[in-house]
Design a protein around this motif. Structure first.
Motif, mmCIF file in Angstrom:
data_model
loop_
_atom_site.group_PDB
_atom_site.id
_atom_site.type_symbol
_atom_site.label_atom_id
_atom_site.label_comp_id
_atom_site.label_asym_id
_atom_site.label_seq_id
_atom_site.Cartn_x
_atom_site.Cartn_y
_atom_site.Cartn_z
ATOM 1 N N UNK A 38 0.839 -1.196 0.000
ATOM 2 C CA UNK A 38 0.000 0.000 0.000
ATOM 3 C C UNK A 38 0.873 1.245 0.000
ATOM 4 N N UNK A 41 -2.121 7.147 0.344
ATOM 5 C CA UNK A 41 -3.258 7.664 -0.404
ATOM 6 C C UNK A 41 -3.806 6.715 -1.460
ATOM 7 N N UNK A 42 -3.341 5.485 -1.454
ATOM 8 C CA UNK A 42 -3.797 4.509 -2.459
ATOM 9 C C UNK A 42 -4.370 3.275 -1.775
ATOM 10 N N UNK A 43 -5.088 2.465 -2.549
ATOM 11 C CA UNK A 43 -5.567 1.208 -2.016
ATOM 12 C C UNK A 43 -4.477 0.146 -2.069
ATOM 13 N N UNK B 9 -14.230 10.598 -3.520
ATOM 14 C CA UNK B 9 -12.888 10.332 -3.003
ATOM 15 C C UNK B 9 -12.693 11.009 -1.636
ATOM 16 N N UNK B 90 -12.450 1.625 2.089
ATOM 17 C CA UNK B 90 -12.026 0.991 0.841
ATOM 18 C C UNK B 90 -13.035 -0.057 0.423
ATOM 19 N N UNK B 101 -8.574 -3.508 -4.886
ATOM 20 C CA UNK B 101 -9.101 -2.409 -4.085
ATOM 21 C C UNK B 101 -9.348 -1.166 -4.928
ATOM 22 N N UNK B 102 -10.325 -0.386 -4.466
ATOM 23 C CA UNK B 102 -10.497 0.952 -5.004
ATOM 24 C C UNK B 102 -9.482 1.886 -4.367
ATOM 25 N N UNK B 103 -9.534 3.155 -4.749
ATOM 26 C CA UNK B 103 -8.559 4.126 -4.253
ATOM 27 C C UNK B 103 -8.931 4.688 -2.874
ATOM 28 N N UNK B 104 -10.089 4.334 -2.391
ATOM 29 C CA UNK B 104 -10.478 4.778 -1.051
ATOM 30 C C UNK B 104 -11.324 6.040 -1.062
ATOM 31 N N UNK B 106 -12.062 9.060 1.630
ATOM 32 C CA UNK B 106 -11.682 9.619 2.935
ATOM 33 C C UNK B 106 -12.843 10.408 3.508
#
Lengths: 112, 110
Positions: A38, A41-43, B9, B90, B101-104, B106
């Motif tokens: 990881x 800021x990324x998955x 996001x 996520x 996974x996606x980028x999340x 926040x």
């Protein structure tokens, strides 16, 4: 209760050396163990999977071992590069894939 | 061409509000998940769906309600937001056990 622990919060290593990360688990017997990377800021991104009947798995500069007696997996990055700096997560998995539980993660910093 | 995409996001909201996060995957996977990553970076499973059916619910408060309208989508609705809900959420999907996974998303609750 099931517990997954990874060594230290941060690991600093000189470029070119081998980084070794540890994953210990207790109170269950996973059939598989996965490692993910990881970046901030990324998955998480999948790296490697090792099965309980496999002792070792390799992929390019990565090597994973799985010791079901010690309940431990080691993750090695040989000839480490600054681009390898990231957090590495282990994820033991029981048979079937519905539940994938992650360890606490180890932040690796490769110093040029 | 994003495999697992989440929106929004970033989400900043007040305590007590209700908000939703959406997730879509174009990988054709049957199983989707929601994970929560707190400030200590611990990634904890919340829910898992397989073919639109809930199969894992990890003692998450009732204020969190996942919904899967079809196997490519898994949305997360949160009622009465609390400060402790602030985290990165996520979404992930799989068909073989390897998670994508996606980028999340926040979420910040003020």
């Amino acid at each position: 209760s099931q517990k997954i622990e990874q060594n230290s919060e941060a690991l600093n290593i000189q470029e070119g050396k081998t980084a070794t990360l540890t994953c210990n688990y207790t109170n269950y017997s996973p059939a598989y163990l996965q490692w993910y990377r990881q970046d901030p800021g990324r998955g998480p991104v999948f790296l490697l999977l090792i099965r309980e009947n496999e002792k070792e798995k390799r992929k390019e500069r990565l090597k994973v071992t799985f010791d079901t007696t010690l309940k431990q997996s080691l993750f090695h990055i040989t000839a480490s590069q600054p681009a390898d700096s990231a957090t590495y997560l282990c994820a033991p998995r029981l048979g079937g894939y519905q539940k994938v539980t992650f360890g606490t993660g180890t932040k690796l910093q490769v110093i040029p | 061409d994003t495999a697992v995409s989440q929106t929004p996001k970033y989400l900043v909201t007040q305590m007590g509000n209700d908000k939703s996060i959406k997730c879509e995957q174009n990988l054709g996977h049957d199983t989707m998940y929601w994970y929560k990553q707190d400030s200590k970076k611990f990634l904890k499973i919340m829910f898992s769906y397989n073919n639109k059916e809930l199969i894992i619910n990890e003692t998450v408060p009732n204020r969190f309600s996942p919904k899967s309208p079809d196997k490519a989508h898994l949305n997360l609705h949160i009622n009465s937001l609390e400060l402790g809900d602030s985290a990165v959420y996520f979404c992930a999907s799989t068909d073989t056990g390897e998670l994508f996974f996606g980028e999340g998303s926040r979420l910040t609750v003020l």
